[in-house]
Design an enzyme around this catalytic site. Structure first.
Site, mmCIF file in Angstrom:
data_model
loop_
_atom_site.group_PDB
_atom_site.id
_atom_site.type_symbol
_atom_site.label_atom_id
_atom_site.label_comp_id
_atom_site.label_asym_id
_atom_site.label_seq_id
_atom_site.Cartn_x
_atom_site.Cartn_y
_atom_site.Cartn_z
ATOM 1 N N SER A 139 0.820 -1.214 0.000
ATOM 2 C CA SER A 139 0.000 0.000 0.000
ATOM 3 C C SER A 139 0.854 1.265 0.000
ATOM 4 O O SER A 139 2.009 1.264 0.421
ATOM 5 C CB SER A 139 -0.901 0.037 1.240
ATOM 6 O OG SER A 139 -1.629 -1.151 1.347
HETATM 7 N N1 SAH Z 1 -0.923 -5.096 3.976
HETATM 8 C C1 SAH Z 1 -0.183 -5.363 2.759
HETATM 9 C C2 SAH Z 1 -1.026 -5.033 1.537
HETATM 10 C C3 SAH Z 1 -1.079 -6.196 0.623
HETATM 11 S S1 SAH Z 1 -2.250 -6.115 -0.693
HETATM 12 C C4 SAH Z 1 1.149 -4.673 2.737
HETATM 13 O O1 SAH Z 1 1.414 -3.831 3.609
HETATM 14 O O2 SAH Z 1 1.976 -4.995 1.869
HETATM 15 C C5 SAH Z 1 -3.570 -7.117 -0.057
HETATM 16 C C6 SAH Z 1 -3.248 -8.541 0.289
HETATM 17 O O3 SAH Z 1 -4.467 -9.168 0.681
HETATM 18 C C7 SAH Z 1 -2.684 -9.381 -0.855
HETATM 19 O O4 SAH Z 1 -1.458 -9.910 -0.471
HETATM 20 C C8 SAH Z 1 -3.733 -10.470 -1.043
HETATM 21 O O5 SAH Z 1 -3.187 -11.733 -1.400
HETATM 22 C C9 SAH Z 1 -4.382 -10.527 0.321
HETATM 23 N N2 SAH Z 1 -5.721 -11.110 0.338
HETATM 24 C C10 SAH Z 1 -6.761 -10.936 -0.520
HETATM 25 N N3 SAH Z 1 -7.830 -11.649 -0.128
HETATM 26 C C11 SAH Z 1 -7.459 -12.311 1.009
HETATM 27 C C12 SAH Z 1 -8.122 -13.203 1.891
HETATM 28 N N4 SAH Z 1 -9.380 -13.596 1.716
HETATM 29 N N5 SAH Z 1 -7.430 -13.677 2.961
HETATM 30 C C13 SAH Z 1 -6.153 -13.302 3.186
HETATM 31 N N6 SAH Z 1 -5.470 -12.448 2.391
HETATM 32 C C14 SAH Z 1 -6.113 -11.958 1.323
#
Ligand code: SAH
Length: 210
Positions: free
Chosen positions: A58
């Site tokens: 993000s």
């Molecule tokens: N908090 C992260 C942002 C990652 S983007 C950071 O600081 O880098 C969002 C993430 O949510 C992705 O890695 C994606 O694989 C995950 N995601 C999407 N749906 C999900 C679910 N149902 N359970 C767990 N993770 C999920």
């Protein structure tokens, strides 16, 4: 402080992130360790960047805004959905008592775990799973943060939020997402919208690939 860090903190302040603890934590958390090698030179810029598995780390401004909205005092048990690079989680771990984090891609989870160990962040409990279901064995949480967008706030997550607890989540479809804060008041959830945002979608189930 290096000039890129100074610039980032100034950019966050001017976009409305004012909490001293949040800004200090962003300043001292090396975002360059959370991005892929080809983007290291942009790690301190205020922008989202691609990570493995087609996901994104993000934008720092959004991380700052979401973290501030959680009103952390250092005593909270937090649940994060979407570990991704682990960057948001690392920030939370320095401002809360313990962070439980769920990711559906094994590759991302393993990389994030290595980063947490390298940074000696020992109050993080990571798990592979479908975050939309929450973490029923650990029910309930003082704070919940979703870092992937859901069309509606997942019922399982609202149910695992303790009374008076806060949940922050991007809610909506890809073209129209709103960063929304929910406060639990018994069986009522008061909500307010902070901003327009763009997140990858919350998907269901554990990823089959990688
Ligand atoms: N908090 C992260 C942002 C990652 S983007 C950071 O600081 O880098 C969002 C993430 O949510 C992705 O890695 C994606 O694989 C995950 N995601 C999407 N749906 C999900 C679910 N149902 N359970 C767990 N993770 C999920």
């Amino acid at each position: 402080m290096n000039p890129d860090t100074v610039q980032l903190i100034m950019a966050l302040r001017s976009s409305g992130v004012t909490d001293h603890g949040v800004l200090a934590t962003i300043e001292t958390t090396p975002r360059d360790l959370f991005v892929t090698p080809e983007f290291v030179d942009q790690a301190w810029e205020d922008r989202a960047l691609p990570i493995a598995c087609g996901q994104t780390i993000s934008q720092p401004m959004v991380v700052g805004c979401m973290t501030e909205a959680l009103c952390l005092t250092g005593r909270e048990k937090v649940l994060e959905i979407g570990t991704g690079s682990g960057y948001q989680c690392a920030i939370l771990s320095k401002l809360a008592r313990r962070v439980y984090t769920i990711e559906r891609y094994r590759t991302l989870l393993e990389e994030a775990k290595r980063r947490f160990a390298a940074l000696k962040l020992h109050n993080i409990v990571p798990r592979l799973g479908d975050g939309g279901l929450g973490w029923p064995e650990q029910d309930s949480f003082d704070r919940i943060i979703l870092t992937a967008a859901a069309t509606e706030p997942p019922k399982a997550l609202l149910a695992q939020l303790r009374d008076n607890g806060l949940m922050v989540a991007p809610i909506g479809t890809s073209g129209r997402q709103r960063l929304t804060v929910y406060r639990r008041d018994g069986e009522t959830f008061h909500e307010h919208v902070l901003d327009k945002v763009r997140f990858v979608p919350l998907l269901s189930g554990i990823a089959r690939t990688l």
